[in-house]
Design a protein around this motif. Structure first.
Motif, PDB file in Angstrom:
ATOM      1  N   ASN A 165      71.077  45.996 -93.354  1.00  0.00           N
ATOM      2  CA  ASN A 165      71.516  45.613 -92.010  1.00  0.00           C
ATOM      3  C   ASN A 165      71.058  44.197 -91.660  1.00  0.00           C
ATOM      4  O   ASN A 165      71.788  43.442 -91.010  1.00  0.00           O
ATOM      5  N   ARG A 166      69.882  43.811 -92.097  1.00  0.00           N
ATOM      6  CA  ARG A 166      69.396  42.463 -91.809  1.00  0.00           C
ATOM      7  C   ARG A 166      70.230  41.404 -92.527  1.00  0.00           C
ATOM      8  O   ARG A 166      70.508  40.333 -91.976  1.00  0.00           O
ATOM      9  N   LEU A 167      70.626  41.697 -93.752  1.00  0.00           N
ATOM     10  CA  LEU A 167      71.411  40.746 -94.534  1.00  0.00           C
ATOM     11  C   LEU A 167      72.906  40.849 -94.254  1.00  0.00           C
ATOM     12  O   LEU A 167      73.699  40.103 -94.832  1.00  0.00           O
ATOM     13  N   LYS A 168      73.274  41.773 -93.356  1.00  0.00           N
ATOM     14  CA  LYS A 168      74.687  42.003 -93.032  1.00  0.00           C
ATOM     15  C   LYS A 168      75.466  42.476 -94.264  1.00  0.00           C
ATOM     16  O   LYS A 168      76.605  42.070 -94.491  1.00  0.00           O
ATOM     17  N   TRP A 169      74.837  43.338 -95.043  1.00  0.00           N
ATOM     18  CA  TRP A 169      75.485  43.905 -96.217  1.00  0.00           C
ATOM     19  C   TRP A 169      76.360  45.098 -95.863  1.00  0.00           C
ATOM     20  O   TRP A 169      76.931  45.733 -96.746  1.00  0.00           O
ATOM     21  N   THR A 170      76.443  45.431 -94.600  1.00  0.00           N
ATOM     22  CA  THR A 170      77.367  46.462 -94.141  1.00  0.00           C
ATOM     23  C   THR A 170      78.345  45.797 -93.183  1.00  0.00           C
ATOM     24  O   THR A 170      77.964  44.916 -92.406  1.00  0.00           O
ATOM     25  N   LYS A 171      79.595  46.209 -93.248  1.00  0.00           N
ATOM     26  CA  LYS A 171      80.627  45.570 -92.434  1.00  0.00           C
ATOM     27  C   LYS A 171      80.307  45.682 -90.955  1.00  0.00           C
ATOM     28  O   LYS A 171      80.517  44.755 -90.174  1.00  0.00           O
ATOM     29  N   ASN A 172      79.790  46.841 -90.571  1.00  0.00           N
ATOM     30  CA  ASN A 172      79.319  47.063 -89.207  1.00  0.00           C
ATOM     31  C   ASN A 172      77.891  47.580 -89.282  1.00  0.00           C
ATOM     32  O   ASN A 172      77.484  48.154 -90.297  1.00  0.00           O
ATOM     33  N   GLU A 173      77.133  47.401 -88.216  1.00  0.00           N
ATOM     34  CA  GLU A 173      75.754  47.891 -88.201  1.00  0.00           C
ATOM     35  C   GLU A 173      75.732  49.404 -88.386  1.00  0.00           C
ATOM     36  O   GLU A 173      76.519  50.124 -87.777  1.00  0.00           O
ATOM     37  N   THR A 174      74.840  49.875 -89.230  1.00  0.00           N
ATOM     38  CA  THR A 174      74.717  51.317 -89.470  1.00  0.00           C
ATOM     39  C   THR A 174      73.435  51.844 -88.828  1.00  0.00           C
ATOM     40  O   THR A 174      72.433  51.134 -88.761  1.00  0.00           O
ATOM     41  N   LYS A 175      73.490  53.081 -88.389  1.00  0.00           N
ATOM     42  CA  LYS A 175      72.346  53.682 -87.702  1.00  0.00           C
ATOM     43  C   LYS A 175      71.506  54.561 -88.618  1.00  0.00           C
ATOM     44  O   LYS A 175      70.318  54.748 -88.374  1.00  0.00           O
ATOM     45  N   LEU A 176      72.122  55.102 -89.653  1.00  0.00           N
ATOM     46  CA  LEU A 176      71.434  56.049 -90.524  1.00  0.00           C
ATOM     47  C   LEU A 176      71.523  55.593 -91.979  1.00  0.00           C
ATOM     48  O   LEU A 176      72.519  54.969 -92.384  1.00  0.00           O
TER      49      LEU A 176
ATOM     50  N   GLU B 268      74.759  56.461 -93.724  1.00  0.00           N
ATOM     51  CA  GLU B 268      75.868  55.572 -93.367  1.00  0.00           C
ATOM     52  C   GLU B 268      75.797  54.281 -94.173  1.00  0.00           C
ATOM     53  O   GLU B 268      76.825  53.756 -94.615  1.00  0.00           O
ATOM     54  N   THR B 269      74.577  53.791 -94.367  1.00  0.00           N
ATOM     55  CA  THR B 269      74.388  52.582 -95.160  1.00  0.00           C
ATOM     56  C   THR B 269      74.805  52.819 -96.604  1.00  0.00           C
ATOM     57  O   THR B 269      75.446  51.959 -97.226  1.00  0.00           O
ATOM     58  N   ARG B 270      74.447  53.963 -97.152  1.00  0.00           N
ATOM     59  CA  ARG B 270      74.825  54.277 -98.535  1.00  0.00           C
ATOM     60  C   ARG B 270      76.344  54.237 -98.700  1.00  0.00           C
ATOM     61  O   ARG B 270      76.865  53.609 -99.632  1.00  0.00           O
ATOM     62  N   GLN B 271      77.044  54.878 -97.806  1.00  0.00           N
ATOM     63  CA  GLN B 271      78.501  54.921 -97.894  1.00  0.00           C
ATOM     64  C   GLN B 271      79.107  53.522 -97.758  1.00  0.00           C
ATOM     65  O   GLN B 271      80.033  53.160 -98.495  1.00  0.00           O
TER      66      GLN B 271
END
Length: 276
Positions: A211-222, A225-228
């Motif tokens: 989330n800090r590096l913006k490696w997810t298209k949108n911010e993830t909470k769990l 969610e980040t894994r997916q």
């Protein structure tokens, strides 16, 4: 005179009509080519549409450089280091599973110490089943939620004895059905115990850093969610490495509180560093 003008008009109209038909045909051909790019065109279009984080390859290269010493706690005391490499394969796999069960909400140093005590006690399916809850609790204390984990370990071990001939399941679907085993643990078990990369193990470190590096298209909470989100774009050949890499980075540099941004090679291409 009027007849000549009429003939000229008809000739111009005919030329314009013919020119229009040719232009329409050309446009039609362009549209068809655009709408039906063929197999190679479809692959290229799909490739172009796939989302990727900005600067992710540079992020990764910098993190590898910062992790090349391999001196983080996970490198010496992570789940991949806690089992008895000389034990029979099914015992080794059982120890990998238990080390990951103990590691939840627990620092690697504490997990490693608990695993050492368990191994000295005799860390096999049969021996754990013979061990009473009080003794098992003493052996794993002070891992996080140790009382709850005593029950998880006993229940899971009984299932392994009954249903898997004292071995562990070979699929993520079966692993997550075991008491105290979640998706992160299951994917790491598959990788470490079975050498089968089924997915990315995402813990709090990986979740935070992505989330800090913006490696997810949108911010993830769990973490799940980040894994997916991560698996949608990260090349599969990097899935096994990424947990180990980011966990150590999170333990040493990208800390939960007070990240050491001034020491980070990504400080100029990280949104968190720019805010500090």
């Amino acid at each position: 005179m009027r007849t000549d003008r009429r003939v000229c008009s008809l000739l111009l109209l005919s030329k314009a009509k013919a020119s229009g038909e040719i232009l329409a045909q050309k446009r039609s051909k362009v549209c068809i080519a655009y709408d039906s790019p063929g197999e190679n065109g479809i692959k290229e279009a799909t490739k172009r549409k796939r989302w990727e984080p900005r600067n992710w390859e540079q992020h990764l290269s910098n993190i590898r450089e910062m992790r090349k010493a391999k001196d983080a706690p996970v490198d010496q005391m992570g789940a991949g280091k806690c089992y008895d490499a000389d034990a029979p394969p099914e015992v080794m796999r059982y120890q990998v599973l238990l080390s990951l069960m103990l590691s939840s909400q627990t620092k690697d140093q504490v997990t490693s110490a608990a695993m050492m005590r368990l191994r000295e006690h005799g860390l096999t399916v049969d021996n754990v089943l013979k061990t009473n809850d009080a003794t098992l609790g003493q052996l794993i204390y002070p891992v996080g939620f140790w009382k709850r984990k005593v029950k998880y370990i006993k229940d899971t071990t009984a299932i392994l004895k009954r249903d898997y001939d004292s071995d562990i399941p070979k699929t993520v679907g079966e692993l997550v059905k075991l008491p105290g085993v979640g998706p992160k643990m299951a994917h790491l078990v598959m990788d470490i115990a079975w050498q089968d990369v089924s997915g990315i193990g995402v813990d709090t470190h990986v979740h935070r850093i992505c989330n800090r590096l913006k490696w997810t298209k949108n911010e993830t909470k769990l973490p799940e969610e980040t894994r997916q989100a991560l698996e949608e774009w990260l090349p599969r050949e990097l899935w096994s490495e990424i947990n180990w890499l980011l966990v150590g980075f999170g333990q040493q540099t990208c800390l939960p509180v007070g990240p050491r941004c001034s020491q980070c090679l990504n400080k100029d291409i990280c949104s968190v560093s720019k805010k500090r």
